[in-house]
Design an enzyme around this catalytic site. Structure first.
Site, mmCIF file in Angstrom:
data_model
loop_
_atom_site.group_PDB
_atom_site.id
_atom_site.type_symbol
_atom_site.label_atom_id
_atom_site.label_comp_id
_atom_site.label_asym_id
_atom_site.label_seq_id
_atom_site.Cartn_x
_atom_site.Cartn_y
_atom_site.Cartn_z
ATOM 1 N N LYS A 53 0.699 -1.094 0.046
ATOM 2 C CA LYS A 53 0.110 0.091 -0.053
ATOM 3 C C LYS A 53 0.531 1.632 0.247
ATOM 4 C CE LYS A 53 -3.766 -2.197 1.784
ATOM 5 N NZ LYS A 53 -4.626 -3.137 3.190
ATOM 6 N N GLN A 97 -4.798 -1.565 9.291
ATOM 7 C CA GLN A 97 -4.883 -3.017 9.291
ATOM 8 C C GLN A 97 -5.681 -3.706 10.045
ATOM 9 O OE1 GLN A 97 -3.573 -3.092 6.051
ATOM 10 N NE2 GLN A 97 -4.078 -5.414 5.676
ATOM 11 N N ASP A 120 -11.200 3.406 3.631
ATOM 12 C CA ASP A 120 -11.366 2.111 3.698
ATOM 13 C C ASP A 120 -12.683 1.497 4.290
ATOM 14 O OD1 ASP A 120 -9.560 -0.365 3.502
ATOM 15 O OD2 ASP A 120 -9.067 -0.233 6.005
HETATM 16 N N1 GUN Z 1 -6.896 -6.910 5.699
HETATM 17 C C1 GUN Z 1 -7.543 -7.209 4.907
HETATM 18 N N2 GUN Z 1 -8.384 -6.454 3.924
HETATM 19 C C2 GUN Z 1 -7.792 -5.860 4.765
HETATM 20 C C3 GUN Z 1 -8.347 -4.060 4.061
HETATM 21 O O1 GUN Z 1 -9.543 -4.142 2.917
HETATM 22 N N3 GUN Z 1 -8.241 -3.108 4.899
HETATM 23 C C4 GUN Z 1 -8.069 -2.902 5.864
HETATM 24 N N4 GUN Z 1 -8.090 -2.075 6.804
HETATM 25 N N5 GUN Z 1 -7.409 -4.257 7.025
HETATM 26 C C5 GUN Z 1 -7.503 -5.668 5.840
#
Ligand code: GUN
Length: 287
Positions: A53, A97, A120
């Site tokens: 990311k 995350q 998100d």
């Molecule tokens: N863990 C797995 N997929 C995601 C996501 O799209 N966003 C976040 N914040 N954590 C995740």
């Protein structure tokens, strides 16, 4: 029939190229989009996702910061940091995350993020807005899937769509987005009594369960569109490679359109995170 492959890597690249001009315009006006990614603990998969990311942000010209905390950190430390970031004008997106270690109440953490920085789309206010058909931020993975369906020319009106998986991150928002486009949506999950009954009726099948190669060619309808959200690492004795929730080799002989793993939904998820962060910065700049 051999399915056409929906190339998420190529579409992600095309979109990221188109983002550059927006980022440059914002930066020139003193509104360079900024994203902070918070990682708690040392989960290896999460470490890879977070690194990807942050790297993607840098390539497109966004400002990004990775904040890491040990797995036994007190939740209040993270909540205090989120409050500080909520007030920081350089930061337009905050992502924590998931999963978080067990001492955390994940909902409480997600609710602490200012809804206008919740790139998100997990804050209850943003989940509600999506349900009402008025989204502020669309969760990145289902957003990426919708972009891929659009690219593949899939008209969802009147189609039978089946989502396998009911997570807050993928399954539930995915169902809402398909519904909003006029599909008849079924959500299957670990307690569904006869999974094959449902999957074999799907014109559009989205697999998001986290079980390697669970969907096989005999479970799908001839000509179906098959979207594989799974990213699973096979055990070393099976080669240790990444694979999806879909058994690609058998399904590609039955489907009309299929996404590969890797190179399908994965690169699109990060791309839509960039899209949401740029959008957040544009809104803040009044563009
Ligand atoms: N863990 C797995 N997929 C995601 C996501 O799209 N966003 C976040 N914040 N954590 C995740």
């Amino acid at each position: 029939m051999t399915a056409q492959i929906l190339d998420g890597k190529a579409l992600a690249e095309e979109l990221r190229t188109s983002f550059r001009a927006r980022v440059d315009a914002l930066t020139a006006q003193g509104h360079r989009p900024g994203l902070v990614v918070i990682l708690v603990g040392e989960d290896p998969a999460s470490q890879v996702y977070v690194r990807n990311k942050v790297n993607a942000c840098e390539k497109v010209g966004l400002y990004s910061e990775k904040l890491t905390y040990p797995k036994d950190v007190a939740p209040q430390v993270v909540l205090d940091k989120i409050a500080e970031l909520n007030a920081d004008p350089k930061i337009h997106g905050i992502l924590v995350q998931l999963p978080l270690p067990s001492q955390f109440d994940a909902d409480k953490v997600l609710e602490a993020i200012a809804p206008e920085k919740d790139v998100d789309g997990f804050h209850a206010e943003n989940v509600g807005a999506l349900m009402q058909g008025n989204p502020r931020f669309i969760p990145c993975t289902p957003y990426g899937v919708m972009k891929m369906l659009e690219k593949g020319g899939v008209d969802l009106g009147g189609k039978e769509a089946v989502v396998v998986g009911r997570s807050n991150i993928v399954g539930k928002p995915m169902a809402m987005l398909l519904l909003a486009q006029g599909a008849t949506v079924t959500v299957c999950h670990s307690r569904t009594a006869d999974l094959k009954f449902h999957t074999s009726r799907a014109d559009v099948l989205v697999a998001a369960v986290g079980r390697p190669k669970m969907i096989t060619g005999d479970m799908i309808k001839p000509g179906a569109v098959v979207i594989d959200v799974g990213i699973n690492r096979l055990p070393p004795e099976q080669g240790g490679k990444l694979c999806g929730d879909v058994d690609f080799d058998s399904c590609k002989e039955v489907a009309s359109l299929i996404t590969p793993v890797p190179g399908g939904v994965g690169p699109m998820t990060i791309t839509m995170l960039l899209a949401n962060t740029i959008e957040a910065a544009e809104r803040k700049a009044g563009l």
